[in-house]
Every structure is written in C-alpha cells, then in structure tokens.
Motif scaffolding. Structure first.
Motif, short mmCIF file in Angstrom:
data_model
loop_
_atom_site.label_atom_id
_atom_site.label_comp_id
_atom_site.label_asym_id
_atom_site.label_seq_id
_atom_site.Cartn_x
_atom_site.Cartn_y
_atom_site.Cartn_z
N CYS A 17 0.80 -1.23 0.00
CA CYS A 17 0.00 0.00 0.00
C CYS A 17 0.84 1.28 0.00
N GLY A 18 2.13 1.21 0.32
CA GLY A 18 3.00 2.38 0.26
C GLY A 18 3.08 3.17 1.56
N ARG A 19 2.39 2.75 2.62
CA ARG A 19 2.45 3.46 3.90
C ARG A 19 3.83 3.29 4.54
N LEU A 20 4.23 4.28 5.35
CA LEU A 20 5.46 4.16 6.11
C LEU A 20 5.26 3.12 7.20
N VAL A 21 6.29 2.30 7.39
CA VAL A 21 6.21 1.21 8.37
C VAL A 21 7.29 1.44 9.41
N GLY A 22 6.93 1.25 10.66
CA GLY A 22 7.89 1.41 11.74
C GLY A 22 8.28 0.08 12.33
N ALA A 23 8.05 -0.08 13.64
CA ALA A 23 8.51 -1.26 14.36
C ALA A 23 7.69 -2.51 14.04
N GLY A 24 6.44 -2.38 13.65
CA GLY A 24 5.59 -3.55 13.43
C GLY A 24 5.62 -4.10 12.02
N ALA A 25 6.73 -3.98 11.32
CA ALA A 25 6.81 -4.41 9.93
C ALA A 25 6.91 -5.92 9.82
N ILE A 26 6.34 -6.44 8.74
CA ILE A 26 6.45 -7.85 8.38
C ILE A 26 7.35 -7.90 7.14
N VAL A 27 8.48 -8.58 7.23
CA VAL A 27 9.44 -8.64 6.14
C VAL A 27 9.41 -10.05 5.56
N VAL A 28 9.22 -10.14 4.24
CA VAL A 28 9.02 -11.42 3.56
C VAL A 28 9.95 -11.51 2.36
N LYS A 29 10.44 -12.71 2.08
CA LYS A 29 11.27 -12.96 0.90
C LYS A 29 10.60 -14.04 0.08
N THR A 30 10.52 -13.86 -1.23
CA THR A 30 9.98 -14.88 -2.12
C THR A 30 11.11 -15.52 -2.91
N CYS A 31 10.81 -16.63 -3.55
CA CYS A 31 11.82 -17.30 -4.36
C CYS A 31 12.06 -16.56 -5.68
N CYS A 32 11.09 -15.76 -6.11
CA CYS A 32 11.16 -15.12 -7.42
C CYS A 32 11.84 -13.76 -7.38
N VAL A 33 11.68 -13.04 -6.29
CA VAL A 33 12.23 -11.69 -6.18
C VAL A 33 13.38 -11.73 -5.19
N ASN A 34 14.52 -11.20 -5.58
CA ASN A 34 15.71 -11.33 -4.76
C ASN A 34 15.88 -10.20 -3.76
N LYS A 35 14.80 -9.57 -3.35
CA LYS A 35 14.86 -8.53 -2.32
C LYS A 35 13.70 -8.73 -1.36
N PRO A 36 13.86 -8.31 -0.11
CA PRO A 36 12.76 -8.48 0.85
C PRO A 36 11.60 -7.54 0.55
N TRP A 37 10.39 -8.01 0.81
CA TRP A 37 9.18 -7.20 0.69
C TRP A 37 8.78 -6.83 2.11
N VAL A 38 8.33 -5.60 2.32
CA VAL A 38 7.96 -5.11 3.65
C VAL A 38 6.46 -4.81 3.64
#
Length: 69
Positions: A17-38
């Motif tokens: 969604c593009g919102r700023l994320v602070g301490a409660g972020a969920i960081v995920v990595k997929t097999c297809c994209v070589n960078k973490p998604w927040v």
C-alpha cells in the motif's frame, strides 16, 4: 511460497500500500524476487500472498505446448 524474515527495519514503505512502516513491519522474501518485501500489517501481507499465489498458479500448467497430460 513466501517466507518471513526476522529483520527490524528502521523506516520503510509497505510494498503493498505504500504506507510508512515502523517497528511492526512484516518482512518477507519470495523465491522469485531477490529482495525483501515489507508489509505494514497482516492484512496487506494477506493481500500480497493472495495475488502472489494467483500469479504462480497462472504460470503453471504443462511445460511444453501441445504436450498431452
């Protein structure tokens, strides 16, 4: 399938969604994209997984054209 990483981002934007994320972020990595998604919330993460799964299933099927099942 995406998997969660244990990271503590300082200040990032939600990949969904593009919102700023602070301490409660969920960081995920997929097999297809070589960078973490927040993600800012479980709801944004759930929406991402639904889209990601739908895209993965759309790419499935037979590996060769005209191959019999």
């Amino acid at each position: 399938m995406p998997f969660e990483l244990r990271q503590r981002p300082t200040e990032l934007r939600c990949s969904n969604c593009g919102r700023l994320v602070g301490a409660g972020a969920i960081v995920v990595k997929t097999c297809c994209v070589n960078k973490p998604w927040v993600f800012c919330s479980r709801e944004c993460y759930r929406q991402f997984v639904a889209k990601w799964t739908r895209n993965q299933e759309a790419a499935g099927g037979s590996l060769r054209r005209g191959a019999a099942l």
